[in-house]
Design a protein around this motif. Structure first.
Motif, PDB file in Angstrom:
ATOM      1  N   LEU A  67      10.831  69.359  88.496  1.00 34.68           N
ATOM      2  CA  LEU A  67       9.457  69.858  88.434  1.00 34.68           C
ATOM      3  C   LEU A  67       8.571  69.033  89.368  1.00 34.68           C
ATOM      4  O   LEU A  67       8.907  67.885  89.697  1.00 34.68           O
ATOM      5  N   PRO A  68       7.414  69.559  89.771  1.00 25.71           N
ATOM      6  CA  PRO A  68       6.536  68.787  90.657  1.00 25.71           C
ATOM      7  C   PRO A  68       6.043  67.504  89.974  1.00 25.71           C
ATOM      8  O   PRO A  68       6.043  67.417  88.745  1.00 25.71           O
ATOM      9  N   GLY A  69       5.597  66.553  90.779  1.00 22.00           N
ATOM     10  CA  GLY A  69       5.087  65.300  90.216  1.00 22.00           C
ATOM     11  C   GLY A  69       3.651  65.409  89.726  1.00 22.00           C
ATOM     12  O   GLY A  69       3.262  64.757  88.752  1.00 22.00           O
ATOM     13  N   VAL A  70       2.846  66.247  90.379  1.00 22.75           N
ATOM     14  CA  VAL A  70       1.436  66.374  89.993  1.00 22.75           C
ATOM     15  C   VAL A  70       1.385  66.840  88.536  1.00 22.75           C
ATOM     16  O   VAL A  70       1.917  67.907  88.200  1.00 22.75           O
ATOM     17  N   PRO A  71       0.760  66.041  87.660  1.00 20.31           N
ATOM     18  CA  PRO A  71       0.900  66.324  86.234  1.00 20.31           C
ATOM     19  C   PRO A  71       0.518  67.752  85.809  1.00 20.31           C
ATOM     20  O   PRO A  71       1.252  68.369  85.044  1.00 20.31           O
ATOM     21  N   PHE A  72      -0.577  68.313  86.336  1.00 20.70           N
ATOM     22  CA  PHE A  72      -0.942  69.649  85.819  1.00 20.70           C
ATOM     23  C   PHE A  72       0.016  70.715  86.338  1.00 20.70           C
ATOM     24  O   PHE A  72       0.300  71.699  85.654  1.00 20.70           O
ATOM     25  N   GLU A  73       0.560  70.504  87.538  1.00 19.54           N
ATOM     26  CA  GLU A  73       1.557  71.453  88.057  1.00 19.54           C
ATOM     27  C   GLU A  73       2.841  71.350  87.232  1.00 19.54           C
ATOM     28  O   GLU A  73       3.481  72.351  86.891  1.00 19.54           O
ATOM     29  N   MET A  74       3.207  70.112  86.926  1.00 18.52           N
ATOM     30  CA  MET A  74       4.422  69.872  86.148  1.00 18.52           C
ATOM     31  C   MET A  74       4.316  70.534  84.771  1.00 18.52           C
ATOM     32  O   MET A  74       5.227  71.216  84.315  1.00 18.52           O
ATOM     33  N   GLY A  89       8.720  65.000  90.336  1.00 15.62           N
ATOM     34  CA  GLY A  89       8.250  64.274  91.518  1.00 15.62           C
ATOM     35  C   GLY A  89       9.157  64.346  92.728  1.00 15.62           C
ATOM     36  O   GLY A  89      10.326  64.728  92.655  1.00 15.62           O
ATOM     37  N   GLY A  90       8.548  64.005  93.860  1.00 12.69           N
ATOM     38  CA  GLY A  90       9.294  63.923  95.117  1.00 12.69           C
ATOM     39  C   GLY A  90       9.619  65.266  95.742  1.00 12.69           C
ATOM     40  O   GLY A  90      10.564  65.389  96.516  1.00 12.69           O
ATOM     41  N   LEU A  91       8.800  66.285  95.420  1.00 11.36           N
ATOM     42  CA  LEU A  91       9.041  67.622  95.987  1.00 11.36           C
ATOM     43  C   LEU A  91       8.021  67.972  97.062  1.00 11.36           C
ATOM     44  O   LEU A  91       7.935  69.118  97.501  1.00 11.36           O
ATOM     45  N   GLY A  92       7.225  66.977  97.466  1.00 12.98           N
ATOM     46  CA  GLY A  92       6.174  67.237  98.458  1.00 12.98           C
ATOM     47  C   GLY A  92       6.747  67.537  99.832  1.00 12.98           C
ATOM     48  O   GLY A  92       7.964  67.533 100.033  1.00 12.98           O
ATOM     49  N   PRO A  93       5.853  67.793 100.833  1.00 16.77           N
ATOM     50  CA  PRO A  93       6.306  68.194 102.165  1.00 16.77           C
ATOM     51  C   PRO A  93       6.580  67.019 103.106  1.00 16.77           C
ATOM     52  O   PRO A  93       7.013  67.223 104.230  1.00 16.77           O
ATOM     53  N   ALA A 107       1.125  53.464  89.879  1.00 21.21           N
ATOM     54  CA  ALA A 107       0.663  54.633  89.121  1.00 21.21           C
ATOM     55  C   ALA A 107       1.506  54.697  87.861  1.00 21.21           C
ATOM     56  O   ALA A 107       2.652  54.256  87.853  1.00 21.21           O
ATOM     57  N   GLN A 108       0.915  55.225  86.826  1.00 23.93           N
ATOM     58  CA  GLN A 108       1.636  55.281  85.548  1.00 23.93           C
ATOM     59  C   GLN A 108       2.404  56.583  85.402  1.00 23.93           C
ATOM     60  O   GLN A 108       1.891  57.647  85.743  1.00 23.93           O
ATOM     61  N   ASP A 109       3.602  56.464  84.878  1.00 19.01           N
ATOM     62  CA  ASP A 109       4.437  57.641  84.643  1.00 19.01           C
ATOM     63  C   ASP A 109       3.990  58.315  83.342  1.00 19.01           C
ATOM     64  O   ASP A 109       4.497  58.017  82.279  1.00 19.01           O
ATOM     65  N   THR A 110       3.038  59.208  83.460  1.00 15.34           N
ATOM     66  CA  THR A 110       2.580  59.922  82.260  1.00 15.34           C
ATOM     67  C   THR A 110       3.418  61.180  82.022  1.00 15.34           C
ATOM     68  O   THR A 110       3.479  61.675  80.903  1.00 15.34           O
ATOM     69  N   ASN A 111       4.067  61.669  83.076  1.00 19.05           N
ATOM     70  CA  ASN A 111       4.864  62.896  82.930  1.00 19.05           C
ATOM     71  C   ASN A 111       5.972  62.738  81.896  1.00 19.05           C
ATOM     72  O   ASN A 111       6.200  63.626  81.077  1.00 19.05           O
ATOM     73  N   SER A 112       6.677  61.605  81.954  1.00 18.97           N
ATOM     74  CA  SER A 112       7.835  61.426  81.073  1.00 18.97           C
ATOM     75  C   SER A 112       7.403  61.430  79.612  1.00 18.97           C
ATOM     76  O   SER A 112       8.076  62.039  78.766  1.00 18.97           O
ATOM     77  N   THR A 149       7.872  56.237  94.378  1.00 14.97           N
ATOM     78  CA  THR A 149       7.803  54.795  94.663  1.00 14.97           C
ATOM     79  C   THR A 149       6.588  54.188  93.980  1.00 14.97           C
ATOM     80  O   THR A 149       6.642  53.071  93.458  1.00 14.97           O
ATOM     81  N   GLU A 150       5.464  54.951  93.955  1.00 17.13           N
ATOM     82  CA  GLU A 150       4.243  54.400  93.338  1.00 17.13           C
ATOM     83  C   GLU A 150       4.462  54.145  91.842  1.00 17.13           C
ATOM     84  O   GLU A 150       3.876  53.228  91.269  1.00 17.13           O
ATOM     85  N   LEU A 151       5.327  54.934  91.212  1.00 17.71           N
ATOM     86  CA  LEU A 151       5.624  54.732  89.780  1.00 17.71           C
ATOM     87  C   LEU A 151       6.510  53.505  89.607  1.00 17.71           C
ATOM     88  O   LEU A 151       6.288  52.668  88.734  1.00 17.71           O
ATOM     89  N   VAL A 180       9.477  72.972 104.454  1.00 20.13           N
ATOM     90  CA  VAL A 180      10.588  72.192 103.904  1.00 20.13           C
ATOM     91  C   VAL A 180      10.625  72.306 102.365  1.00 20.13           C
ATOM     92  O   VAL A 180      11.665  72.139 101.733  1.00 20.13           O
ATOM     93  N   GLN A 181       9.475  72.619 101.778  1.00 22.15           N
ATOM     94  CA  GLN A 181       9.419  72.717 100.319  1.00 22.15           C
ATOM     95  C   GLN A 181      10.195  73.929  99.784  1.00 22.15           C
ATOM     96  O   GLN A 181      10.496  73.995  98.601  1.00 22.15           O
ATOM     97  N   ALA A 182      10.482  74.868 100.677  1.00 25.29           N
ATOM     98  CA  ALA A 182      11.234  76.060 100.245  1.00 25.29           C
ATOM     99  C   ALA A 182      12.740  75.835 100.339  1.00 25.29           C
ATOM    100  O   ALA A 182      13.528  76.732 100.055  1.00 25.29           O
TER     101      ALA A 182
END
Ligand code: ATP
Length: 437
Positions: free
Chosen positions: A165-172, A83-87, A33-38, A26-28, A132-134
């Motif tokens: 993939l996760p939303g957090v950029p370094f995890e992604m 994104g959107g894979l948080g708990p 927040a900027q979508d740098t992942n894409s 939603t923040e994107l 829930v993440q599992a």
């Protein structure tokens, strides 16, 4: 739990060409927040010859995500989602993916263990809400997250491989490199996409486009397009080849042809800047440069000193914003200021001459103008800018109308870049004699 064997879900069509990238948050979507992942993913795919046809940003809303995932799976050869894979309750990507595939969610035992181990390494018990993440759609596979909690998910959606993939950029990034890139590289083998940009200054985007119109025709390889950013029109060339050498060969040919057509409008390539190119020419000539700036307030100095090693040719800049400093620092005659006003050709000339005299530089450039938004008049509207260029002992004034409706920062940047453009195009081809002062 019944899982598909990895080799079944891991397959990507061998003629993989196009991908959809979906960024969830939603923040994107709200622009907070900027979508740098894409952008990062698109560049990594492009390096492997896979083109990201579509970027979609979607809020954390189950129905909306589900719809986008189905659309992406129907249209693309590959779908990458972040994104959107948080708990927390607002993280609904898992559920949306399961709904889009028409399957339920099931707990993945290996992911629960990895989550527990993640918290144990930090000396903590896994909070129950992280469990829930599992949850993974029944036909999907969990992808281990080496740097965070959220496992990724890999599954076929309507036959199209989909990686979440996760939303957090370094995890992604870490998960993409470990889990996705090797598969994409194998599937895309034999196709490489290489890019190059040529930067021009001094002509509008439509003029540049007209000169290379046939090269910009749709469906050509290389693909040629233009972008414009405050006076700089860049020509982007994307070439597809069976390998890097073939793609680079196509880029070289296209670059030579574009340079032939655009001539001196082209000042540089890829990361080259106007400030850097001016600097190279000055070094070749053994000349030095100084500035006297009013409405640009030091911007030209900044563009010049952004370049490492600029002290070899840039002696310094005088920001003579007030009339008092125009007189005191670069010796603009008060009578001149009274007769013509600070924003005038004679004052621009006197500022450039003064900067050359005070600093002892071979070349000096000055700017005085109305950057706005206030301060304009009928005779001197916002956007009116005078640039003085002192070179080879002589000084020439240049007048510009950068547009009354332009914002202040655009007028200032245009003026600063124009000043550098004038310096660049006024310099003789080396070798040349050092000018008299
Ligand atoms: P995790 O559970 O590891 O936090 P997640 O998949 O739930 O991962 P999100 O909650 O969607 O990730 O986002 C986590 C952080 O990453 C937020 O700060 C968010 O702004 C940032 N982020 C998410 N998507 C993107 C994106 N596309 N580009 C840049 N930052 C992003």
């Amino acid at each position: 739990m019944q899982r598909m064997p990895e080799e079944d879900v891991g397959q990507i069509p061998r003629d993989l060409r196009s991908a959809w990238i979906v960024a969830i948050g939603t923040e994107l979507a709200l622009g907070q927040a900027q979508d740098t992942n894409s952008a990062w993913l698109a560049q990594r795919l492009a390096a492997l010859g896979v083109r990201a046809d579509r970027h979609v940003v979607v809020a954390d809303e189950l129905a909306a995500i589900r719809a986008v995932l189905s659309q992406a799976a129907a249209a693309g050869d590959l779908v990458l989602v972040t994104g959107g894979l948080g708990p927390t309750d607002d993280d609904v990507t898992r559920a949306a993916l399961a709904k889009a595939a028409g399957v339920g969610l099931e707990e993945d035992a290996a992911s629960v263990e990895r989550l527990q181990a993640f918290f144990a390494r930090r000396g903590r018990e896994m909070p129950e809400r992280n469990r829930v993440q599992a949850l993974i759609p029944r036909t999907g596979l969990a992808l281990p997250n080496q740097c965070g909690t959220a496992p990724g998910i890999h599954m076929l959606l309507e036959g199209t491989p989909c990686y979440v993939l996760p939303g957090v950029p370094f995890e992604m990034r870490a998960m993409y490199e470990a889990e996705v890139e090797p598969v994409v590289r194998a599937a895309a083998a034999g196709a490489v996409l290489r890019s190059r940009r040529l930067h021009t200054f001094g002509a509008g985007e439509s003029d540049v486009g007209l000169k290379i119109r046939d090269l910009m025709a749709r469906g050509r390889n290389p693909e040629v397009g233009t972008t414009a950013e405050i006076g700089v029109v860049s020509v982007r060339i994307n070439a597809r080849g069976r390998d890097a050498a073939e793609a680079d060969g196509l880029l070289d040919e296209a670059e030579a042809e574009i340079r032939r057509r655009l001539g001196p409008l082209v000042y540089g390539r890829d990361s080259e800047t106007l400030g850097g190119v001016v600097g190279e020419r000055l070094v070749e000539l053994g000349w030095t440069l100084s500035t006297a700036e009013s409405c640009t307030g030091g911007l030209i100095s900044q563009l010049l000193t952004d370049v490492p090693g600029s002290s070899r040719y840039f002696l310094g800049g005088l920001v003579t914003y007030s009339n008092a400093l125009k007189t005191g620092l670069v010796g603009v005659d008060q009578a001149l200021l009274m007769a013509h006003g600070a924003v005038s050709e004679p004052v621009a000339v006197a500022m450039a001459d003064g900067a050359a005299r005070v600093t002892g530089s071979d070349v000096a450039v000055s700017v005085t103008g109305v950057a706005g938004p206030g301060g304009g008049s009928v005779e001197k509207p916002v956007g009116l800018v005078f640039i003085g260029l002192h070179t080879c002992g002589a000084c020439a004034p240049h007048a510009f109308r950068f547009g009354e409706d332009h914002p202040r920062e655009v007028i200032r940047m245009r003026a600063a870049r124009m000043a550098l453009h004038l310096v660049r195009t006024s310099l003789p081809d080396p070798p040349a004699a050092r000018p008299g002062r």
